[in-house]
Design an enzyme around this catalytic site. Structure first.
Site, PDB file in Angstrom:
ATOM      1  N   TYR A  43       0.803  -1.223   0.000  1.00 20.97           N
ATOM      2  CA  TYR A  43       0.000   0.000   0.000  1.00 20.97           C
ATOM      3  C   TYR A  43       0.836   1.272   0.000  1.00 20.97           C
ATOM      4  O   TYR A  43       0.323   2.358  -0.255  1.00 20.97           O
ATOM      5  CB  TYR A  43      -0.961   0.022   1.199  1.00 20.97           C
ATOM      6  CG  TYR A  43      -0.292   0.256   2.536  1.00 20.97           C
ATOM      7  CD1 TYR A  43       0.326  -0.778   3.204  1.00 20.97           C
ATOM      8  CD2 TYR A  43      -0.288   1.519   3.109  1.00 20.97           C
ATOM      9  CE1 TYR A  43       0.940  -0.572   4.416  1.00 20.97           C
ATOM     10  CE2 TYR A  43       0.323   1.743   4.337  1.00 20.97           C
ATOM     11  CZ  TYR A  43       0.932   0.694   4.976  1.00 20.97           C
ATOM     12  OH  TYR A  43       1.549   0.900   6.176  1.00 20.97           O
ATOM     13  N   TYR A  75      -2.450  -5.756  12.124  1.00 22.46           N
ATOM     14  CA  TYR A  75      -1.720  -5.870  13.400  1.00 22.46           C
ATOM     15  C   TYR A  75      -2.040  -7.157  14.179  1.00 22.46           C
ATOM     16  O   TYR A  75      -1.473  -7.370  15.251  1.00 22.46           O
ATOM     17  CB  TYR A  75      -2.067  -4.672  14.296  1.00 22.46           C
ATOM     18  CG  TYR A  75      -1.407  -3.361  13.923  1.00 22.46           C
ATOM     19  CD1 TYR A  75      -1.633  -2.762  12.694  1.00 22.46           C
ATOM     20  CD2 TYR A  75      -0.566  -2.698  14.828  1.00 22.46           C
ATOM     21  CE1 TYR A  75      -1.041  -1.546  12.366  1.00 22.46           C
ATOM     22  CE2 TYR A  75       0.028  -1.480  14.507  1.00 22.46           C
ATOM     23  CZ  TYR A  75      -0.214  -0.916  13.274  1.00 22.46           C
ATOM     24  OH  TYR A  75       0.372   0.284  12.950  1.00 22.46           O
ATOM     25  N   HIS A  89      -0.310   5.863  16.801  1.00 23.60           N
ATOM     26  CA  HIS A  89      -0.192   6.092  15.349  1.00 23.60           C
ATOM     27  C   HIS A  89      -0.592   7.532  15.053  1.00 23.60           C
ATOM     28  O   HIS A  89      -1.402   8.116  15.773  1.00 23.60           O
ATOM     29  CB  HIS A  89      -1.127   5.127  14.590  1.00 23.60           C
ATOM     30  CG  HIS A  89      -0.773   4.967  13.135  1.00 23.60           C
ATOM     31  ND1 HIS A  89      -1.096   5.899  12.179  1.00 23.60           N
ATOM     32  CD2 HIS A  89      -0.119   3.968  12.472  1.00 23.60           C
ATOM     33  CE1 HIS A  89      -0.649   5.483  10.994  1.00 23.60           C
ATOM     34  NE2 HIS A  89      -0.057   4.308  11.136  1.00 23.60           N
ATOM     35  N   GLY A  90      -0.093   8.068  13.969  1.00 21.01           N
ATOM     36  CA  GLY A  90      -0.529   9.398  13.513  1.00 21.01           C
ATOM     37  C   GLY A  90      -1.970   9.313  13.020  1.00 21.01           C
ATOM     38  O   GLY A  90      -2.415   8.247  12.584  1.00 21.01           O
ATOM     39  N   ASP A  91      -2.678  10.431  13.063  1.00 25.24           N
ATOM     40  CA  ASP A  91      -4.094  10.382  12.666  1.00 25.24           C
ATOM     41  C   ASP A  91      -4.288  10.451  11.153  1.00 25.24           C
ATOM     42  O   ASP A  91      -5.404  10.585  10.666  1.00 25.24           O
ATOM     43  CB  ASP A  91      -4.892  11.496  13.363  1.00 25.24           C
ATOM     44  CG  ASP A  91      -4.412  12.887  12.958  1.00 25.24           C
ATOM     45  OD1 ASP A  91      -3.497  12.976  12.100  1.00 25.24           O
ATOM     46  OD2 ASP A  91      -4.950  13.870  13.497  1.00 25.24           O
ATOM     47  N   THR A 122       2.156  15.084  11.671  1.00 28.09           N
ATOM     48  CA  THR A 122       2.936  16.271  11.320  1.00 28.09           C
ATOM     49  C   THR A 122       3.069  16.339   9.811  1.00 28.09           C
ATOM     50  O   THR A 122       3.749  15.509   9.215  1.00 28.09           O
ATOM     51  CB  THR A 122       4.355  16.176  11.943  1.00 28.09           C
ATOM     52  OG1 THR A 122       4.210  15.737  13.289  1.00 28.09           O
ATOM     53  CG2 THR A 122       5.096  17.484  11.877  1.00 28.09           C
ATOM     54  N   ASP A 204      -2.112  -2.806 -34.397  1.00 27.34           N
ATOM     55  CA  ASP A 204      -0.951  -3.289 -33.634  1.00 27.34           C
ATOM     56  C   ASP A 204      -0.005  -4.062 -34.559  1.00 27.34           C
ATOM     57  O   ASP A 204       0.128  -5.272 -34.465  1.00 27.34           O
ATOM     58  CB  ASP A 204      -1.490  -4.193 -32.493  1.00 27.34           C
ATOM     59  CG  ASP A 204      -0.401  -4.737 -31.598  1.00 27.34           C
ATOM     60  OD1 ASP A 204       0.717  -4.177 -31.590  1.00 27.34           O
ATOM     61  OD2 ASP A 204      -0.661  -5.743 -30.902  1.00 27.34           O
TER      62      ASP A 204
HETATM   63  C1  SPV Z   1       0.238  -6.447 -26.062  1.00 28.42           C
HETATM   64  O1  SPV Z   1      -0.363  -6.127 -25.041  1.00 28.42           O
HETATM   65  O2  SPV Z   1       0.455  -5.653 -26.974  1.00 28.42           O
HETATM   66  C2  SPV Z   1       0.731  -7.820 -26.220  1.00 28.42           C
HETATM   67  C3  SPV Z   1       0.044  -8.918 -25.543  1.00 28.42           C
HETATM   68  O3  SPV Z   1       1.662  -8.003 -26.968  1.00 28.42           O
HETATM   69  S1  SPV Z   1      -1.089  -9.566 -26.652  1.00 28.42           S
HETATM   70  O4  SPV Z   1      -1.962  -8.489 -27.112  1.00 28.42           O
HETATM   71  O5  SPV Z   1      -1.839 -10.601 -25.982  1.00 28.42           O
HETATM   72  O6  SPV Z   1      -0.355 -10.119 -27.786  1.00 28.42           O
HETATM   73 MG    MG Z   2       2.127  -6.402 -28.198  1.00 28.64          MG
END
Ligand code: SPV
Ligand code: MG
Length: 431
Positions: A43, A75, A89-91, A122, A204
């Site tokens: 976190y 805890y 602890h701080g608030d 603080t 892509d």
């Molecule tokens: C991308 O996130 O561009 C990847 C993963 O290459 S995948 O789309 O599954 O090929």
């Molecule tokens: Mg890719």
């Protein structure tokens, strides 16, 4: 003498912490816990020094009689062990994700009559400045780059989420949830070629050039600190790939994943529906080796992605390639699949782990999304990448809003689906 307990989950001691100890001494013997790294990063921001150094910092604070290790965010266990009359602890944890820790602590203290002492946190100019400096330090290339390797040592599986802009980077950086008695956040970011291209309205197919991809990295880096795994597609020509490696390493990216395809690359999830050519083992090994020769630090990782299962070339081919790529210097193996179940990926991982117990394994569970992180880790997977879910959730939401406004000739009907501007502003840091 009564025992008063406080837990440190910081890598820098400032006047706020010293004030807590000063106040604590009024109630009894001060026992300080130091939260272990793997829980702190669930976190909080990533520590800039080792756990040992953090512990030594606390040991040096005057007024603390004993330092212990706290192994869980909650805890419960430490309270059972120490049964302190008081916890201080701080608030500052009255709001935000830490609220869950506080509520659970109060419940536990009530069970045996312990008391919570809260002191005003603080948060003056000096403390704010320290905070900013440490956050900025984490974003510097030399700190960010090595963090993926550090995480691989620290957590059972590195949870990586796709980011393709400053805003999505901020979401990955800042989202913390409470679930099952713990807190959680993502460890790293994936700069997907699919989502980076999609955000630009392009296919892509390695059409978005490296300069533009680097611009995306830069946008994300400017506003985040988490480590970055870059989707390097095929890596292009070996003579070009070496330049990419140099640039990524210099920028502070932690890893590049390149896939063993050649020619016009198409997205893997199309599988054999489109024509895709797998590279020869020899060529791809040469590309990996050239990248490894050019890198200058120990931190940067070149991860080889195997497309044999995507292209229906079989398990034996995938395993044979994995062996060769590791031999050529790959720092990790990504195995990809477009099956609806994780069976073939898990089979690969099991076989691979029999021959190689160390090399990190990366999996992208897009089509087999029911597999859990724990199941993947049990089969030796070290990094899980949620490669495109932010893009796929944002698009339908935006499309619906566009349709509603068009239909109603006003924006009112869309309002209920929209995030208040105020919330967006709080996500974005002012300085
Ligand atoms: C991308 O996130 O561009 C990847 C993963 O290459 S995948 O789309 O599954 O090929
Ligand atoms: Mg890719």
């Amino acid at each position: 003498m009564a025992v008063i307990y406080t837990c440190f989950c910081t890598d820098v001691i400032h006047e706020g912490h010293l004030n807590i100890i000063r106040q604590a001494k009024r109630y009894g013997e001060v026992v300080a816990g130091v939260l272990c790294d793997s829980e702190m990063i669930r976190y909080n921001r990533f520590p800039t020094v080792s756990f040992e150094e953090r512990k030594q910092m606390v040991e040096k604070i005057e007024g603390i009689s004993r330092v212990v290790v706290q192994n869980q965010i909650m805890y419960d266990t430490i309270l059972e062990e120490l049964q302190p009359e008081y916890v201080i602890h701080g608030d500052n944890w009255l709001n935000g994700p830490e609220k869950a820790i506080r509520s659970r602590l109060v419940k536990k203290l009530n069970e045996y009559g312990g008391r919570l002492i809260e002191v005003p946190y603080t948060y003056n100019e000096t403390v704010r400045k320290i905070d900013t400096i440490y956050r900025e330090k984490l974003a510097m290339p030399e700190y960010r780059r090595k963090r993926l390797k550090q995480l691989l040592e620290m957590v059972p599986i590195v949870k990586t989420m796709e980011a393709h802009s400053g805003l999505t980077g901020l979401l990955v950086e800042k989202t913390v949830v409470e679930h099952d008695g713990g807190l959680d956040q993502f460890d790293a970011m994936w700069i997907s070629s699919l989502c980076d291209s999609t955000a630009k309205g392009k296919p892509d197919i390695e059409l978005v050039d490296m300069t533009s991809r680097f611009r995306t990295i830069d946008d994300i880096m400017e506003v985040t600190t988490k480590p970055i795994i870059f989707d390097g597609d095929t890596g292009g020509l070996t003579q070009h790939f070496v330049y990419t490696v140099k640039s990524l390493e210099r920028m502070g990216v932690s890893a590049v994943i390149i896939e063993d395809k050649t020619g016009l690359k198409k997205n893997s999830l199309f599988g054999t529906e489109v024509e895709q050519t797998q590279d020869s083992i020899e060529n791809f090994c040469e590309k990996i080796a050239a990248g490894k020769r050019i890198q200058r630090t120990e931190d940067f990782m070149i991860i080889a992605r195997i497309e044999s299962l995507i292209l229906d070339r079989g398990m034996e081919d995938a395993l044979c390639r994995a062996r060769a790529y590791v031999q050529a210097g790959a720092d990790g193996i990504m195995i990809h699949s477009r099956k609806k179940t994780a069976d073939e990926v898990l089979e690969f991982c099991d076989y691979f782990r029999k021959q190689d117990s160390n090399t990190p394994l990366v999996v992208v569970p897009t089509s087999f999304s029911s597999i859990t992180e724990a199941e993947l880790a049990a089969h030796g997977v070290n990094i899980v990448i949620y490669a495109n879910q932010l893009t796929r959730s944002a698009f339908p939401a935006m499309e619906q809003t566009a349709q509603k406004i068009l239909k109603h000739h006003r924006a009112l009907e869309a309002d209920a689906d929209l995030m208040p501007i105020k919330d967006i502003i709080t996500l974005i840091d002012e300085e």
